[in-house]
Scaffold this active site. Structure first.
Site, PDB file in Angstrom:
ATOM      1  N   HIS A   1       1.853   4.644  -2.753  1.00 57.71           N
ATOM      2  CA  HIS A   1       2.016   6.075  -2.465  1.00 57.71           C
ATOM      3  C   HIS A   1       3.423   6.541  -2.840  1.00 57.71           C
ATOM      4  CE1 HIS A   1      -1.757   6.852  -0.481  1.00 57.71           C
ATOM      5  NE2 HIS A   1      -1.551   5.964   0.475  1.00 57.71           N
TER       6      HIS A   1
ATOM      7  N   GLU B   1      -4.555   7.572  -3.200  1.00 57.29           N
ATOM      8  CA  GLU B   1      -5.067   6.286  -2.743  1.00 57.29           C
ATOM      9  C   GLU B   1      -5.360   5.341  -3.904  1.00 57.29           C
ATOM     10  OE1 GLU B   1      -5.042   5.089   0.203  1.00 57.29           O
ATOM     11  OE2 GLU B   1      -4.428   6.945   1.182  1.00 57.29           O
TER      12      GLU B   1
ATOM     13  N   HIS C   1       0.840  -1.200   0.000  1.00 57.48           N
ATOM     14  CA  HIS C   1       0.000   0.000   0.000  1.00 57.48           C
ATOM     15  C   HIS C   1       0.878   1.254   0.000  1.00 57.48           C
ATOM     16  CE1 HIS C   1      -3.759   2.222   1.165  1.00 57.48           C
ATOM     17  NE2 HIS C   1      -2.865   3.060   1.682  1.00 57.48           N
ATOM     18  N   GLU C   2       1.852   1.285   0.890  1.00 57.63           N
ATOM     19  CA  GLU C   2       2.716   2.464   0.969  1.00 57.63           C
ATOM     20  C   GLU C   2       3.638   2.576  -0.245  1.00 57.63           C
ATOM     21  OE1 GLU C   2       1.840   4.610   3.026  1.00 57.63           O
ATOM     22  OE2 GLU C   2       0.567   3.288   4.228  1.00 57.63           O
TER      23      GLU C   2
END
Length: 492
Positions: free
Chosen positions: A261, A287, A257-258
């Protein structure tokens, strides 16, 4: 062009100072001594005063008035759009308020971490009351008679409104609830992973997966924090994760997830570095990257086949005897407490809960003293579970402690955008499944870099998605993807 050049030189210095402040925040969450919290709060408040003074400097207004916009290229006009918006927002807030928010939220972050670890809501509520008071004051100043929550939301998703988001949620909720009910009534209950997964091995795998998804280690690093996050832009983009030796998927997918980003920030055109275009255009678009990396790519059947083999090499028996069982475990649907560990069917219901509660907090319809009870009642109604302890309920997220009211709905907007991007990606990269089955995510992430990430803040959020996908964003592709994926998994 003199006025524009002067404006941009001033702006680059402001952006550089903002990066320094972000680095202080990263340090606070990763390696800062626990006893330094009060001093760090003072440091953050002082730096915020400097930044606010720069963002409200009257010369900005003079430069904006003097610039000949017709002489600028597309990027120059986009720079002006961002600077005008930032200047208009900043000049509505007194320096005292900006500095106090920075000081209080810096303190609140540490108190939240302590309260979460101790399951002690009472320890957190007094400082949260201060944060909410300040954010209500900020919202009122920014709204100038309009909807206060919209004013805060605009900081994360420019142009979005609570009414518009609520309409999207109202269309999604019945389909999500209906899908969940069909899954729960299917009679299928895939087993979760089980075993012992040492921290060292989890971090080896997290770093390997990050590399395969295009994270640039020359300009980044991976550390531990209570709540995973990404910090920085340009040539210094840092990500964090957390580890539970009994549950490896949390570390792996938090990292992925990170990485989404981080890859977005690393992938922006270097010409935009230390300018308003040099960061993601909105949190919803941000996101979209973290969620497509984590879910549509990272939780796909193809990638799970490769991941199962790699985990078997690192950890031996994980409780999943074959790739199909592993894929089912990774995508197991269950009504858990924790948002960041939620399956794709339940995740947006977690966001809808937070969206409604924080709107009520900012509007004054809900007070902090009543927040835990309101959370627990809503969670029981939505998920059929009674919250067993505060760390699994109102204390689980860092966002409110640091004043991020208006942030939560951008997670679901990101899911909606990711659904659209995935539709376009599958059409553009026919080899996607074959690539992922070999552990090669680069063709997919390279497409995202070329069609979305490199633009940074050049376009408006919706325009950014539409240009990448070829159609205006809407929730249909996401819901169709969920129906197809979980319909097949649970033989619906």
């Amino acid at each position: 062009m003199g006025a524009f050049d002067d404006l941009m030189a001033f702006q680059r210095e402001t952006e550089a100072l903002a990066q320094v402040m972000g680095r202080l925040g990263w340090d606070q969450e990763t390696v800062m001594p626990r006893g330094a919290a009060q001093q760090r709060a003072d440091e953050m408040g002082a730096l915020e005063s400097v930044l606010h003074a720069r963002r409200t400097d009257l010369r900005i207004g003079d430069w904006l008035a003097a610039v000949d916009e017709g002489a600028l290229d597309q990027a120059g006009r986009a720079q002006l759009r961002h600077i005008r918006r930032s200047f208009a927002r900043a000049t509505k807030l007194p320096d005292r308020l900006s500095a106090e928010i920075a000081r209080v939220t810096s303190r609140a972050q540490g108190i939240w971490a302590e309260a979460r670890a101790a399951d002690d809501v009472a320890h957190f509520l007094p400082i949260l009351t201060e944060v909410v008071r300040l954010k209500r004051e900020e919202a009122a100043a920014l709204a100038e008679g309009g909807d206060p929550y919209d004013a805060l939301l605009d900081d994360y998703e420019p142009g979005a409104t609570a009414q518009g988001i609520a309409a999207i949620f109202d269309r999604m909720r019945p389909r999500l609830v209906e899908l969940r009910e069909r899954i729960m009534g299917s009679g299928r209950s895939p087993a979760a992973l089980s075993g012992h997964f040492p921290t060292e091995g989890q971090m080896v795998l997290a770093r390997e997966v990050a590399t395969r998804f295009g994270y640039d280690w020359r300009h980044g690093r991976l550390d531990h924090s209570v709540h995973p996050f990404t910090s920085g832009s340009g040539t210094d983009v840092r990500i964090t994760t957390r580890v539970d030796e009994g549950e490896p998927l949390g570390c792996l997918y938090s990292t992925l997830h990170e990485v989404g980003h981080g890859a977005y920030e690393q992938g922006i055109d270097p010409a935009y570095r230390l300018t308003p275009l040099g960061a993601g255009v909105s949190m919803g678009v941000h996101e979209s990257q973290s969620r497509i990396y984590e879910n549509q790519l990272g939780r796909s059947r193809a990638f799970c086949g490769w991941l199962h083999a790699r985990m078997t090499e690192l950890f031996g028996n994980s409780g999943a005897p074959d790739p199909d069982a592993f894929y089912a475990a990774v995508n197991r649907v269950h009504s858990g407490f924790i948002r960041t560990e939620a399956d794709e069917v339940h995740y947006n219901l977690h966001i809808m809960l937070r969206f409604d509660l924080e709107r009520d907090l900012i509007a004054g319809r809900l007070e902090v003293a009543d927040l835990e009870a309101a959370w627990n009642a809503r969670f029981l109604a939505d998920f059929g579970l009674a919250v067993d302890r505060p760390a699994n309920g109102v204390l689980q997220d860092v966002h409110w402690s640091v004043g991020l009211f208006g942030y939560f709905p951008t997670y679901t907007l990101g899911n909606v955008y990711a659904g659209c991007l995935y539709t376009a990606l599958r059409a553009a990269v026919p080899s996607l499944d074959a690539d992922l089955a070999r552990g090669h995510a680069e063709p997919a992430t390279a497409w995202l870099a070329a069609h979305l990430q490199r633009h940074g803040g050049l376009y408006l959020p919706g325009e950014t998605i539409e240009r990448a996908c070829g159609f205006a964003p809407h929730e249909g592709p996401l819901m169709d993807y969920l129906d197809a994926k979980f319909g097949a998994l649970y033989d619906l």
